[in-house]
Design a protein around this motif. Structure first.
Motif, PDB file in Angstrom:
ATOM      1  N   TYR A 276      42.140  44.821  47.472  1.00 38.94           N
ATOM      2  CA  TYR A 276      41.675  43.517  47.963  1.00 38.94           C
ATOM      3  C   TYR A 276      40.343  43.600  48.713  1.00 38.94           C
ATOM      4  CZ  TYR A 276      46.016  41.237  46.579  1.00 38.94           C
ATOM      5  OH  TYR A 276      47.063  40.725  45.847  1.00 38.94           O
ATOM      6  N   ASN A 277      40.120  44.674  49.466  1.00 38.42           N
ATOM      7  CA  ASN A 277      38.863  44.737  50.204  1.00 38.42           C
ATOM      8  C   ASN A 277      37.668  44.771  49.260  1.00 38.42           C
ATOM      9  OD1 ASN A 277      39.642  47.360  49.406  1.00 38.42           O
ATOM     10  ND2 ASN A 277      38.352  48.294  50.979  1.00 38.42           N
ATOM     11  N   ILE A 278      37.791  45.477  48.147  1.00 38.33           N
ATOM     12  CA  ILE A 278      36.724  45.514  47.151  1.00 38.33           C
ATOM     13  C   ILE A 278      36.582  44.145  46.473  1.00 38.33           C
ATOM     14  CG2 ILE A 278      35.984  46.513  44.951  1.00 38.33           C
ATOM     15  CD1 ILE A 278      35.590  48.335  47.371  1.00 38.33           C
ATOM     16  N   LEU A 279      37.708  43.509  46.154  1.00 42.21           N
ATOM     17  CA  LEU A 279      37.660  42.191  45.520  1.00 42.21           C
ATOM     18  C   LEU A 279      36.989  41.166  46.430  1.00 42.21           C
ATOM     19  CD1 LEU A 279      41.220  42.012  43.885  1.00 42.21           C
ATOM     20  CD2 LEU A 279      39.026  42.274  42.719  1.00 42.21           C
ATOM     21  N   TYR A 280      37.297  41.213  47.717  1.00 46.90           N
ATOM     22  CA  TYR A 280      36.687  40.253  48.642  1.00 46.90           C
ATOM     23  C   TYR A 280      35.187  40.496  48.784  1.00 46.90           C
ATOM     24  CZ  TYR A 280      41.477  39.051  49.995  1.00 46.90           C
ATOM     25  OH  TYR A 280      42.790  38.647  49.982  1.00 46.90           O
ATOM     26  N   ILE A 281      34.790  41.762  48.853  1.00 45.63           N
ATOM     27  CA  ILE A 281      33.362  42.069  49.022  1.00 45.63           C
ATOM     28  C   ILE A 281      32.578  41.695  47.773  1.00 45.63           C
ATOM     29  CG2 ILE A 281      31.659  43.902  49.388  1.00 45.63           C
ATOM     30  CD1 ILE A 281      33.754  45.348  51.086  1.00 45.63           C
ATOM     31  N   ILE A 282      33.124  42.010  46.581  1.00 42.79           N
ATOM     32  CA  ILE A 282      32.394  41.661  45.357  1.00 42.79           C
ATOM     33  C   ILE A 282      32.378  40.139  45.181  1.00 42.79           C
ATOM     34  CG2 ILE A 282      34.322  41.750  43.695  1.00 42.79           C
ATOM     35  CD1 ILE A 282      30.763  43.103  43.147  1.00 42.79           C
ATOM     36  N   GLY A 283      33.429  39.455  45.670  1.00 37.85           N
ATOM     37  CA  GLY A 283      33.423  37.993  45.649  1.00 37.85           C
ATOM     38  C   GLY A 283      32.343  37.421  46.561  1.00 37.85           C
ATOM     39  N   ILE A 284      32.177  38.029  47.746  1.00 38.43           N
ATOM     40  CA  ILE A 284      31.112  37.592  48.662  1.00 38.43           C
ATOM     41  C   ILE A 284      29.743  37.847  48.044  1.00 38.43           C
ATOM     42  CG2 ILE A 284      29.996  38.111  50.873  1.00 38.43           C
ATOM     43  CD1 ILE A 284      32.843  38.646  51.990  1.00 38.43           C
ATOM     44  N   CYS A 285      29.582  39.005  47.405  1.00 39.47           N
ATOM     45  CA  CYS A 285      28.310  39.309  46.736  1.00 39.47           C
ATOM     46  C   CYS A 285      28.028  38.318  45.610  1.00 39.47           C
ATOM     47  CB  CYS A 285      28.324  40.730  46.194  1.00 39.47           C
ATOM     48  SG  CYS A 285      28.274  41.995  47.470  1.00 39.47           S
ATOM     49  N   HIS A 286      29.086  37.908  44.909  1.00 38.76           N
ATOM     50  CA  HIS A 286      28.921  36.896  43.862  1.00 38.76           C
ATOM     51  C   HIS A 286      28.466  35.577  44.479  1.00 38.76           C
ATOM     52  CE1 HIS A 286      30.735  35.237  39.837  1.00 38.76           C
ATOM     53  NE2 HIS A 286      29.418  35.090  39.918  1.00 38.76           N
ATOM     54  N   LEU A 287      29.024  35.247  45.635  1.00 40.04           N
ATOM     55  CA  LEU A 287      28.598  34.039  46.346  1.00 40.04           C
ATOM     56  C   LEU A 287      27.109  34.120  46.701  1.00 40.04           C
ATOM     57  CD1 LEU A 287      30.460  32.194  49.184  1.00 40.04           C
ATOM     58  CD2 LEU A 287      28.068  32.791  49.468  1.00 40.04           C
TER      59      LEU A 287
END
Length: 407
Positions: free
Chosen positions: A16-27
């Motif tokens: 989840y920590n990787i998913l959240y960070i890559i989601g923020i980067c996508h944002l």
């Protein structure tokens, strides 16, 4: 034996920590892209650009991204490129700097090409990171990743109202800070990505490829399914392009509101689209990807057709529902394509997401020309029938069939 079991079990759990960070980067990445359409009302007023020229700016941005994404995805399927992620965002940073300082139409075009290239590199590799970190929740993982992008796109009208209206074109320079933050995050993501690649068994990957090559009997059915999926993305992208790039002009013309107030209509659609993007993945994990795609398109159709005829207050409610329902299939189509050809994660991610950008690019030019020729109201009414193409979802193989093909 115990170590192998532990590795297998951990591989099934989302990181989840990787998913959240890559989601923020996508944002952050899509926020940079959102600066471009957010500047349309500013550029139209300051440079006297036509709707066709605005369409060409969107075309340059999205076409570079759409053409390059499948190429990047195809290449990275063969040779994954962890550090391409921060390099791509550095290109976007240079593009944002250029667009803030651009003195003419052609320098704006050049600047958005840099932004488009950065996006082309980011999207397939970012989607691969989400896939690698997904465990057994691919729909949820792709939703976390994609909702970041849709949230970034939703910021376009806010950027216009709060930054570009008071500061003008030069105000875009503040978004170089956003790009720099994304580069920092992606350097750390790239390290995890490289480490993750090092722990994957090369023999497992080879066995997977051999398995796929030895089972060609479904190739024709897979090609037909991919063609249908592409056509569905085409319909959704053209309609989304009409709303994202030109609906604010329709609102200003039909309801007599200011540029700043018109942005809140678009913000409603895009924000609720982000909500729909997040909801779609978990729903698909439980109710099936094909079912979510079908209902997303068909339930959106009556709302799209009604939108041009409702009043200024009802329009907010219609746009909110339309955003949630239509965009619930966004991440789902990516996962569906990945499971259609599970050995080509980057290629499928690049194709579907890149196609969405590409169709939006072509749609921007075509719609801009139609508006210049036939008028804004006619165009907005005509494109409202595009979601009806969702009926073709019945031609897609069921989720159960996809599982059978992978065995």
């Amino acid at each position: 034996m115990a170590t192998a079991l532990s590795t297998s079990q951990s591989a099934n759990k989302p990181v989840y920590n990787i998913l959240y960070i890559i989601g923020i980067c996508h944002l952050l990445n899509d926020t940079l892209q959102s600066v471009v359409p957010a500047m349309f009302p500013i550029l139209e007023a300051s440079m006297g650009l036509t709707f066709t020229q605005l369409g060409f700016i969107a075309f340059a941005l999205n076409m570079i991204s759409s053409v390059m994404q499948p190429v990047v995805g195809w290449y990275s399927d063969k040779r994954p490129m962890p550090y391409a992620l921060p390099i791509g965002l550095t290109s976007s940073l240079l593009g944002i700097l250029g667009i803030a300082l651009a003195p003419s139409f052609w320098t704006i075009i050049l600047s958005v090409i840099f932004i488009g290239f950065g996006s082309a590199v980011f999207h397939p590799e970012g989607s691969r990171v989400a896939y690698m970190a997904a465990g057994n929740r691919r729909g949820l993982a792709q939703s976390i990743y994609q909702v970041g992008g849709n949230s970034g796109q939703a910021l376009a009208p806010v950027i216009t109202a709060l930054v570009l209206v008071p500061l003008g074109q030069f105000g875009a320079i503040w978004f170089t800070l956003v790009a720099a933050l994304a580069v920092y995050f992606l350097i750390n993501i790239a390290r995890w990505y490289a480490h993750r690649l090092a722990t994957i068994s090369k023999q497992q990957m080879k066995n997977k490829k051999v398995k796929m090559q030895l089972d060609p009997s479904y190739s024709r059915a897979i090609k037909i399914a991919l063609f249908v999926l592409v056509f569905l993305v085409f319909a959704r992208s053209w309609y989304g392009s009409a709303i994202s790039n030109f609906y604010t002009f329709y609102v200003m013309d039909a309801y007599g509101v200011s540029i700043a107030r018109a942005q809140w209509y678009l913000f409603t659609f895009l924000l609720m689209g982000a909500v729909g993007t997040f909801a779609g993945g978990p729903l698909a994990d439980y109710f099936g990807k094909r079912n979510v795609i079908l209902l997303s398109m068909l339930l959106a159709s009556p709302l799209a057709i009604a939108l041009p005829f409702v009043g200024p207050y009802v329009a907010f409610a219609v746009l909110a529902l339309l955003g949630v329902i239509l965009m619930s299939s966004f991440s789902v189509t990516v996962v569906y394509a990945q499971e259609l050809l599970p050995g080509k994660i980057g290629t499928m991610s690049g194709l579907i997401v890149g196609l969405a950008f590409g169709m939006g690019a072509i749609g921007s030019v075509a719609l801009g020309s139609i508006i210049d020729s036939l008028g804004l109201t006619f165009t907005m009414i005509a494109v409202a029938f595009l979601p009806l193409i969702g009926i073709l979802t019945w031609l897609l193989p069921t989720d159960k069939k996809l599982i059978e093909w992978q065995k």
